[in-house]
Design an enzyme around this catalytic site. Structure first.
Site, PDB file in Angstrom:
ATOM      1  N   LYS A 169       0.777  -1.326  -0.105  1.00 31.59           N
ATOM      2  CA  LYS A 169      -0.119  -0.045  -0.019  1.00 31.59           C
ATOM      3  C   LYS A 169       1.003   1.255  -0.125  1.00 31.59           C
ATOM      4  O   LYS A 169       2.037   1.247   0.214  1.00 31.59           O
ATOM      5  CB  LYS A 169      -0.959  -0.116   1.214  1.00 31.59           C
ATOM      6  CG  LYS A 169      -1.963  -1.165   1.207  1.00 31.59           C
ATOM      7  CD  LYS A 169      -2.929  -1.125   2.352  1.00 31.59           C
ATOM      8  CE  LYS A 169      -3.811  -2.437   2.330  1.00 31.59           C
ATOM      9  NZ  LYS A 169      -4.967  -1.959   3.378  1.00 31.59           N
ATOM     10  N   TYR A 203     -12.147  -2.012  -3.991  1.00 28.56           N
ATOM     11  CA  TYR A 203     -12.868  -2.087  -2.727  1.00 28.56           C
ATOM     12  C   TYR A 203     -14.408  -1.994  -2.563  1.00 28.56           C
ATOM     13  O   TYR A 203     -15.201  -1.919  -1.810  1.00 28.56           O
ATOM     14  CB  TYR A 203     -12.213  -0.998  -1.874  1.00 28.56           C
ATOM     15  CG  TYR A 203     -10.925  -1.468  -1.220  1.00 28.56           C
ATOM     16  CD1 TYR A 203     -10.662  -2.719  -0.387  1.00 28.56           C
ATOM     17  CD2 TYR A 203      -9.689  -0.563  -1.670  1.00 28.56           C
ATOM     18  CE1 TYR A 203      -9.401  -2.773  -0.076  1.00 28.56           C
ATOM     19  CE2 TYR A 203      -8.652  -0.814  -1.150  1.00 28.56           C
ATOM     20  CZ  TYR A 203      -8.280  -2.144  -0.431  1.00 28.56           C
ATOM     21  OH  TYR A 203      -7.251  -2.628   0.192  1.00 28.56           O
ATOM     22  N   PHE A 231     -15.466   3.336   6.918  1.00 26.72           N
ATOM     23  CA  PHE A 231     -14.043   3.588   6.323  1.00 26.72           C
ATOM     24  C   PHE A 231     -13.899   3.569   4.941  1.00 26.72           C
ATOM     25  O   PHE A 231     -12.675   3.998   4.448  1.00 26.72           O
ATOM     26  CB  PHE A 231     -13.159   2.673   7.292  1.00 26.72           C
ATOM     27  CG  PHE A 231     -13.468   1.211   6.689  1.00 26.72           C
ATOM     28  CD1 PHE A 231     -12.857   0.606   5.557  1.00 26.72           C
ATOM     29  CD2 PHE A 231     -14.058   0.306   7.775  1.00 26.72           C
ATOM     30  CE1 PHE A 231     -13.240  -0.618   5.421  1.00 26.72           C
ATOM     31  CE2 PHE A 231     -14.348  -1.060   7.379  1.00 26.72           C
ATOM     32  CZ  PHE A 231     -13.608  -1.520   6.067  1.00 26.72           C
ATOM     33  N   ARG A 239      -1.814 -14.481   4.550  1.00 23.04           N
ATOM     34  CA  ARG A 239      -2.669 -13.744   5.534  1.00 23.04           C
ATOM     35  C   ARG A 239      -1.947 -14.148   7.051  1.00 23.04           C
ATOM     36  O   ARG A 239      -1.883 -13.023   7.788  1.00 23.04           O
ATOM     37  CB  ARG A 239      -4.081 -14.169   5.512  1.00 23.04           C
ATOM     38  CG  ARG A 239      -4.840 -13.626   4.327  1.00 23.04           C
ATOM     39  CD  ARG A 239      -6.288 -13.237   4.533  1.00 23.04           C
ATOM     40  NE  ARG A 239      -6.625 -12.311   5.517  1.00 23.04           N
ATOM     41  CZ  ARG A 239      -7.209 -10.895   5.180  1.00 23.04           C
ATOM     42  NH1 ARG A 239      -7.419 -10.690   4.001  1.00 23.04           N
ATOM     43  NH2 ARG A 239      -7.461 -10.154   6.356  1.00 23.04           N
ATOM     44  N   THR A 260      -5.402  -7.572  10.461  1.00 20.24           N
ATOM     45  CA  THR A 260      -5.812  -5.979   9.802  1.00 20.24           C
ATOM     46  C   THR A 260      -5.330  -5.004  10.665  1.00 20.24           C
ATOM     47  O   THR A 260      -4.514  -4.026   9.971  1.00 20.24           O
ATOM     48  CB  THR A 260      -7.285  -5.808   9.656  1.00 20.24           C
ATOM     49  OG1 THR A 260      -7.838  -7.077   8.867  1.00 20.24           O
ATOM     50  CG2 THR A 260      -7.727  -4.551   8.948  1.00 20.24           C
ATOM     51  N   ARG A 278       2.490  -6.735   8.895  1.00 20.45           N
ATOM     52  CA  ARG A 278       1.521  -5.533   9.415  1.00 20.45           C
ATOM     53  C   ARG A 278       2.263  -4.849  10.634  1.00 20.45           C
ATOM     54  O   ARG A 278       2.143  -3.633  10.901  1.00 20.45           O
ATOM     55  CB  ARG A 278       0.046  -5.742   9.324  1.00 20.45           C
ATOM     56  CG  ARG A 278      -0.435  -5.899   7.949  1.00 20.45           C
ATOM     57  CD  ARG A 278      -1.914  -6.442   7.969  1.00 20.45           C
ATOM     58  NE  ARG A 278      -2.450  -5.808   6.987  1.00 20.45           N
ATOM     59  CZ  ARG A 278      -3.811  -6.456   6.460  1.00 20.45           C
ATOM     60  NH1 ARG A 278      -4.464  -7.288   7.214  1.00 20.45           N
ATOM     61  NH2 ARG A 278      -4.503  -5.852   5.258  1.00 20.45           N
ATOM     62  N   ASN A 295      -2.165   0.056   6.797  1.00 24.96           N
ATOM     63  CA  ASN A 295      -1.736  -1.268   7.555  1.00 24.96           C
ATOM     64  C   ASN A 295      -0.703  -1.846   6.572  1.00 24.96           C
ATOM     65  O   ASN A 295      -0.716  -3.254   6.690  1.00 24.96           O
ATOM     66  CB  ASN A 295      -2.662  -2.111   7.861  1.00 24.96           C
ATOM     67  CG  ASN A 295      -3.759  -2.275   6.828  1.00 24.96           C
ATOM     68  OD1 ASN A 295      -3.562  -2.044   5.544  1.00 24.96           O
ATOM     69  ND2 ASN A 295      -4.679  -3.239   7.025  1.00 24.96           N
ATOM     70  N   HIS A 330      -2.322  -5.218   1.561  1.00 24.62           N
ATOM     71  CA  HIS A 330      -3.489  -5.889   1.182  1.00 24.62           C
ATOM     72  C   HIS A 330      -3.182  -7.427   1.102  1.00 24.62           C
ATOM     73  O   HIS A 330      -2.248  -7.976   0.298  1.00 24.62           O
ATOM     74  CB  HIS A 330      -4.076  -5.496   0.004  1.00 24.62           C
ATOM     75  CG  HIS A 330      -5.353  -6.276  -0.473  1.00 24.62           C
ATOM     76  ND1 HIS A 330      -6.696  -6.258   0.193  1.00 24.62           N
ATOM     77  CD2 HIS A 330      -5.441  -7.027  -1.153  1.00 24.62           C
ATOM     78  CE1 HIS A 330      -7.448  -6.989  -0.331  1.00 24.62           C
ATOM     79  NE2 HIS A 330      -6.773  -7.346  -1.412  1.00 24.62           N
ATOM     80  N   GLU A 371      -9.454 -10.796  -7.943  1.00 27.08           N
ATOM     81  CA  GLU A 371      -8.544  -9.514  -7.496  1.00 27.08           C
ATOM     82  C   GLU A 371      -7.418  -9.320  -8.640  1.00 27.08           C
ATOM     83  O   GLU A 371      -6.762  -8.603  -8.898  1.00 27.08           O
ATOM     84  CB  GLU A 371      -7.947  -9.361  -6.093  1.00 27.08           C
ATOM     85  CG  GLU A 371      -9.226  -9.283  -5.097  1.00 27.08           C
ATOM     86  CD  GLU A 371      -8.886  -9.138  -3.791  1.00 27.08           C
ATOM     87  OE1 GLU A 371      -9.388  -8.480  -2.958  1.00 27.08           O
ATOM     88  OE2 GLU A 371      -7.675  -9.484  -3.443  1.00 27.08           O
TER      89      GLU A 371
HETATM   90  P1  ADP Z   1      -8.160  -6.830   5.470  1.00 28.71           P
HETATM   91  O1  ADP Z   1      -7.320  -6.083   4.556  1.00 28.71           O
HETATM   92  O2  ADP Z   1      -7.236  -7.266   6.424  1.00 28.71           O
HETATM   93  O3  ADP Z   1      -8.773  -8.028   4.639  1.00 28.71           O
HETATM   94  P2  ADP Z   1     -10.709  -5.767   5.493  1.00 28.71           P
HETATM   95  O4  ADP Z   1     -11.100  -6.565   4.128  1.00 28.71           O
HETATM   96  O5  ADP Z   1     -11.739  -5.994   6.715  1.00 28.71           O
HETATM   97  O6  ADP Z   1      -9.465  -6.073   6.166  1.00 28.71           O
HETATM   98  O7  ADP Z   1     -10.443  -4.164   5.177  1.00 28.71           O
HETATM   99  C1  ADP Z   1     -10.103  -3.753   3.887  1.00 28.71           C
HETATM  100  C2  ADP Z   1      -9.243  -2.523   4.453  1.00 28.71           C
HETATM  101  O8  ADP Z   1      -9.808  -1.471   4.842  1.00 28.71           O
HETATM  102  C3  ADP Z   1      -8.082  -2.815   5.592  1.00 28.71           C
HETATM  103  O9  ADP Z   1      -6.990  -3.470   5.085  1.00 28.71           O
HETATM  104  C4  ADP Z   1      -7.832  -1.380   5.802  1.00 28.71           C
HETATM  105  O10 ADP Z   1      -6.692  -0.789   5.271  1.00 28.71           O
HETATM  106  C5  ADP Z   1      -9.251  -0.904   5.790  1.00 28.71           C
HETATM  107  N1  ADP Z   1      -9.790  -0.863   7.251  1.00 28.71           N
HETATM  108  C6  ADP Z   1     -10.417  -1.996   7.585  1.00 28.71           C
HETATM  109  N2  ADP Z   1     -10.993  -1.607   8.759  1.00 28.71           N
HETATM  110  C7  ADP Z   1     -11.041  -0.155   8.834  1.00 28.71           C
HETATM  111  C8  ADP Z   1     -11.290   0.711  10.038  1.00 28.71           C
HETATM  112  N3  ADP Z   1     -12.081   0.335  10.945  1.00 28.71           N
HETATM  113  N4  ADP Z   1     -10.831   2.058   9.555  1.00 28.71           N
HETATM  114  C9  ADP Z   1     -10.204   2.398   8.854  1.00 28.71           C
HETATM  115  N5  ADP Z   1      -9.626   1.707   7.870  1.00 28.71           N
HETATM  116  C10 ADP Z   1      -9.988   0.345   7.914  1.00 28.71           C
HETATM  117 MG    MG Z   2     -10.103  -7.952   3.131  1.00 25.51          MG
END
Ligand code: ADP
Ligand code: MG
Length: 137
Positions: free
Chosen positions: A10, A50, A58, A86, A92, A103, A113, A116, A127
């Site tokens: 990212k 997304y 968010f 993962r 996350t 992360r 973080n 992805h 994806e």
């Molecule tokens: P992951 O990337 O671990 O699969 P998610 O699919 O739930 O997590 O979310 C996608 C992305 O959205 C996260 O990697 C993060 O960058 C962002 N994100 C998730 N939850 C939050 C939050 N509560 N506040 C801000 N950004 C968030």
């Molecule tokens: Mg995800």
């Protein structure tokens, strides 16, 4: 079973010049980089990627972040790639991620973080198809 997953370094991690460290770690973890490119997403391209999160609180912040600078996108291959990747990136929220995970090492907060990763093998196929043409992977 050999499987593929989509990895994105990212904007926060690219800005911090952690691309090399992250790619190196992934290779050490047994992933083969089958395709890789550095791109700067438009806001619309970030929203498209997304789309599943549209409507979440968010979403706006996430799309602004993901389009603020270049990212490095990779298709990775390995045994059990989705789950293993993962495991290597961690939770996350970097604050909750296990010690030594990508992360935990390079992420700043739940939004920024560092990386992805696809959440399921079917998601990985979609994806990878979002970023790479068939002849590139
Ligand atoms: P992951 O990337 O671990 O699969 P998610 O699919 O739930 O997590 O979310 C996608 C992305 O959205 C996260 O990697 C993060 O960058 C962002 N994100 C998730 N939850 C939050 C939050 N509560 N506040 C801000 N950004 C968030
Ligand atoms: Mg995800």
């Amino acid at each position: 079973m050999t499987q593929r997953t989509l990895s994105i370094i990212k904007p926060d991690a690219v800005e911090a010049r952690k691309t090399g460290a992250i790619v190196s770690r992934l290779e050490e973890e047994g992933f083969k980089v089958v395709a890789m490119k550095r791109i700067h997403l438009t806001r619309a391209q970030a929203e498209g990627f997304y789309a599943e999160h549209k409507g979440r609180g968010f979403f706006d912040e996430l799309c602004t972040f993901m389009s603020r600078g270049p990212i490095v996108v990779m298709a990775l291959e390995r045994e059990d790639a989705v789950a293993k990747y993962r495991e290597v990136i961690g939770a996350t929220d970097p604050a909750k991620a296990a010690a030594g995970t990508i992360r935990k090492l390079y992420g700043s907060n739940v939004g920024e973080n560092a990386v992805h990763g696809s959440d399921k093998p079917e998601t990985a196929v979609r994806e990878i198809g979002y970023f790479f043409a068939g002849f590139e992977v």
